[in-house]
Design a protein around this motif. Structure first.
Motif, PDB file in Angstrom:
ATOM      1  N   MET A  20      -7.125  -0.683  -1.864  1.00 54.21           N
ATOM      2  CA  MET A  20      -6.307  -1.511  -2.622  1.00 54.21           C
ATOM      3  C   MET A  20      -6.532  -1.609  -4.200  1.00 54.21           C
ATOM      4  SD  MET A  20      -4.447  -5.194  -1.562  1.00 54.21           S
ATOM      5  CE  MET A  20      -4.444  -4.496  -0.081  1.00 54.21           C
ATOM      6  N   ALA A  21      -7.657  -1.651  -4.321  1.00 58.19           N
ATOM      7  CA  ALA A  21      -8.039  -1.499  -6.000  1.00 58.19           C
ATOM      8  C   ALA A  21      -7.517  -0.554  -6.318  1.00 58.19           C
ATOM      9  CB  ALA A  21      -9.446  -1.816  -6.132  1.00 58.19           C
ATOM     10  N   ASP A  22      -7.651   0.719  -5.752  1.00 62.54           N
ATOM     11  CA  ASP A  22      -7.316   2.028  -6.429  1.00 62.54           C
ATOM     12  C   ASP A  22      -5.760   1.967  -6.406  1.00 62.54           C
ATOM     13  OD1 ASP A  22      -9.838   3.120  -6.380  1.00 62.54           O
ATOM     14  OD2 ASP A  22      -9.828   4.233  -4.327  1.00 62.54           O
ATOM     15  N   TYR A  23      -5.028   1.209  -5.692  1.00 61.39           N
ATOM     16  CA  TYR A  23      -3.570   1.239  -5.647  1.00 61.39           C
ATOM     17  C   TYR A  23      -3.325   0.393  -6.918  1.00 61.39           C
ATOM     18  CZ  TYR A  23       1.104   0.019  -4.758  1.00 61.39           C
ATOM     19  OH  TYR A  23       2.660  -0.201  -4.844  1.00 61.39           O
ATOM     20  N   ILE A  24      -3.829  -0.655  -7.143  1.00 64.15           N
ATOM     21  CA  ILE A  24      -3.301  -1.613  -8.369  1.00 64.15           C
ATOM     22  C   ILE A  24      -3.922  -0.939  -9.472  1.00 64.15           C
ATOM     23  CG2 ILE A  24      -4.121  -3.694  -9.522  1.00 64.15           C
ATOM     24  CD1 ILE A  24      -4.583  -4.666  -6.420  1.00 64.15           C
ATOM     25  N   ILE A  25      -4.493  -0.216  -9.649  1.00 62.18           N
ATOM     26  CA  ILE A  25      -5.048   0.646 -10.937  1.00 62.18           C
ATOM     27  C   ILE A  25      -4.192   1.562 -11.014  1.00 62.18           C
ATOM     28  CG2 ILE A  25      -6.857   2.251 -11.604  1.00 62.18           C
ATOM     29  CD1 ILE A  25      -8.931   0.695 -10.340  1.00 62.18           C
ATOM     30  N   SER A  26      -3.743   2.336 -10.206  1.00 65.36           N
ATOM     31  CA  SER A  26      -2.650   3.527 -10.207  1.00 65.36           C
ATOM     32  C   SER A  26      -1.336   2.901 -10.798  1.00 65.36           C
ATOM     33  CB  SER A  26      -2.460   3.925  -8.850  1.00 65.36           C
ATOM     34  OG  SER A  26      -1.705   3.469  -7.988  1.00 65.36           O
ATOM     35  N   LYS A  27      -1.013   1.717 -10.446  1.00 61.36           N
ATOM     36  CA  LYS A  27       0.060   0.799 -10.669  1.00 61.36           C
ATOM     37  C   LYS A  27       0.151   0.252 -12.027  1.00 61.36           C
ATOM     38  CE  LYS A  27       3.334   0.866  -8.062  1.00 61.36           C
ATOM     39  NZ  LYS A  27       4.406   1.551  -8.356  1.00 61.36           N
ATOM     40  N   SER A  28      -0.822  -0.058 -12.756  1.00 63.47           N
ATOM     41  CA  SER A  28      -1.063  -0.760 -13.727  1.00 63.47           C
ATOM     42  C   SER A  28      -1.338   0.094 -15.150  1.00 63.47           C
ATOM     43  CB  SER A  28      -2.730  -1.438 -13.660  1.00 63.47           C
ATOM     44  OG  SER A  28      -2.422  -2.546 -12.463  1.00 63.47           O
ATOM     45  N   LEU A  29      -0.345   0.968 -15.269  1.00 63.86           N
ATOM     46  CA  LEU A  29      -0.401   1.937 -16.385  1.00 63.86           C
ATOM     47  C   LEU A  29      -0.224   1.235 -17.690  1.00 63.86           C
ATOM     48  CD1 LEU A  29       2.289   4.473 -14.993  1.00 63.86           C
ATOM     49  CD2 LEU A  29      -0.205   4.310 -14.781  1.00 63.86           C
ATOM     50  N   ASN A  30       0.303  -0.099 -17.794  1.00 65.66           N
ATOM     51  CA  ASN A  30       0.158  -0.671 -19.237  1.00 65.66           C
ATOM     52  C   ASN A  30      -0.940  -1.833 -19.381  1.00 65.66           C
ATOM     53  OD1 ASN A  30       2.670   0.440 -19.840  1.00 65.66           O
ATOM     54  ND2 ASN A  30       3.766  -1.107 -18.771  1.00 65.66           N
ATOM     55  N   TYR A  31      -1.889  -1.553 -18.628  1.00 58.89           N
ATOM     56  CA  TYR A  31      -3.139  -2.516 -18.702  1.00 58.89           C
ATOM     57  C   TYR A  31      -4.351  -1.680 -18.619  1.00 58.89           C
ATOM     58  CZ  TYR A  31       0.106  -6.017 -16.932  1.00 58.89           C
ATOM     59  OH  TYR A  31       1.049  -6.938 -16.634  1.00 58.89           O
ATOM     60  N   GLU A  32      -5.512  -2.116 -19.523  1.00 58.06           N
ATOM     61  CA  GLU A  32      -6.740  -1.600 -19.386  1.00 58.06           C
ATOM     62  C   GLU A  32      -7.392  -2.269 -18.351  1.00 58.06           C
ATOM     63  OE1 GLU A  32     -10.724  -2.339 -22.081  1.00 58.06           O
ATOM     64  OE2 GLU A  32      -8.918  -1.739 -23.057  1.00 58.06           O
ATOM     65  N   VAL A  33      -7.658  -1.672 -17.045  1.00 58.18           N
ATOM     66  CA  VAL A  33      -8.136  -2.266 -16.029  1.00 58.18           C
ATOM     67  C   VAL A  33      -9.775  -2.070 -15.703  1.00 58.18           C
ATOM     68  CG1 VAL A  33      -8.194  -2.551 -13.380  1.00 58.18           C
ATOM     69  CG2 VAL A  33      -6.085  -2.146 -14.795  1.00 58.18           C
ATOM     70  N   ASN A 179       3.076  -5.371  -5.066  1.00 53.29           N
ATOM     71  CA  ASN A 179       3.870  -5.020  -6.195  1.00 53.29           C
ATOM     72  C   ASN A 179       4.524  -6.423  -6.865  1.00 53.29           C
ATOM     73  OD1 ASN A 179       3.123  -2.448  -6.207  1.00 53.29           O
ATOM     74  ND2 ASN A 179       5.208  -1.916  -5.381  1.00 53.29           N
ATOM     75  N   LYS A 180       5.110  -7.197  -5.897  1.00 55.47           N
ATOM     76  CA  LYS A 180       5.846  -8.465  -6.368  1.00 55.47           C
ATOM     77  C   LYS A 180       4.686  -9.373  -6.658  1.00 55.47           C
ATOM     78  CE  LYS A 180       8.892 -12.183  -4.490  1.00 55.47           C
ATOM     79  NZ  LYS A 180       9.813 -12.424  -3.125  1.00 55.47           N
ATOM     80  N   PHE A 181       3.532  -9.815  -5.927  1.00 58.01           N
ATOM     81  CA  PHE A 181       2.714 -10.741  -6.456  1.00 58.01           C
ATOM     82  C   PHE A 181       2.206 -10.329  -7.735  1.00 58.01           C
ATOM     83  CE2 PHE A 181      -1.918 -12.004  -5.744  1.00 58.01           C
ATOM     84  CZ  PHE A 181      -1.501 -13.421  -5.727  1.00 58.01           C
ATOM     85  N   LEU A 182       1.798  -9.375  -8.050  1.00 57.43           N
ATOM     86  CA  LEU A 182       1.080  -9.058  -9.361  1.00 57.43           C
ATOM     87  C   LEU A 182       2.031  -8.428 -10.358  1.00 57.43           C
ATOM     88  CD1 LEU A 182      -1.977  -7.089  -7.824  1.00 57.43           C
ATOM     89  CD2 LEU A 182      -1.862  -9.538  -8.646  1.00 57.43           C
TER      90      LEU A 182
END
Length: 184
Positions: A20-33, A179-182
């Motif tokens: 799940m962390a890998d997925y969130i990182i892959s979707k967080s293109l406008n963030y420094e994670v 996606n909706k939650f975050l």
């Protein structure tokens, strides 16, 4: 650039929390994670003391717990991914929580801001007698932040999945919820 602290409370390196962390990182293109596995931090359990953390710094531990909470002041969003074992959050959650007292005794004014930035994703199977959700909701009691928009529980059995054998994030409905939650 907006900063995110993404934290896994699982001891498993390739389980649902890390996927799940890998997925969130892959979707967080406008963030420094910054990804953190609590299992990799040096956090000691509390020991027999005279509650020094109530008035000064804990005298027994110079570990990563205080530093972790201090680092959250520098991010815009905090995401915790917490697995459920035997009806409760993982022991790694309780370990960090126990050691957080030292930080919160000196940073009480930061608590509402911390809760406002904190988004919790719980993974596991939950029944009505299970305290998992209540444990996290209790963090928000007495604060100005509502827990309803900050806690997401993903129950693997609702998707016909086994939380140990199956990848929860491979399910499209789960991805939509994340996606909706975050707001990804």
């Amino acid at each position: 650039m907006r900063k995110v602290s993404l934290v896994s409370f699982s001891a498993r390196k390739t389980g649902n929390c890390s996927l799940m962390a890998d997925y969130i990182i892959s979707k967080s293109l406008n963030y420094e994670v910054k990804y953190i596995s609590i299992n990799d931090l040096d956090i000691h359990e509390c020991k027999n003391c005279n509650y020094e953390c109530m008035s000064e710094r804990c005298i027994y531990h110079n570990d990563d717990a205080y530093l972790y909470f201090q680092s959250t002041k520098e991010v815009n969003r905090i995401i915790w991914i917490v697995p459920m074992y035997c009806g409760n959050p993982s022991s790694l959650y309780f370990k960090l929580n126990e050691r957080s007292q030292d930080f919160w005794m000196k940073n009480e004014s930061y608590y509402n801001e911390f809760l406002n930035k904190l988004f919790i994703i719980g993974i596991g199977n939950i029944d009505k007698g299970n305290p998992f959700r209540q444990i996290f909701e209790s963090m928000y009691s007495g604060s100005t932040v509502s827990s309803h928009s900050h806690i997401l529980i993903l129950e693997t059995h609702k998707y016909g999945l086994n939380s140990i054998k199956d990848s929860l994030i491979a399910n499209q409905a789960v991805k939509k919820q994340i996606n909706k939650f975050l707001s990804l």
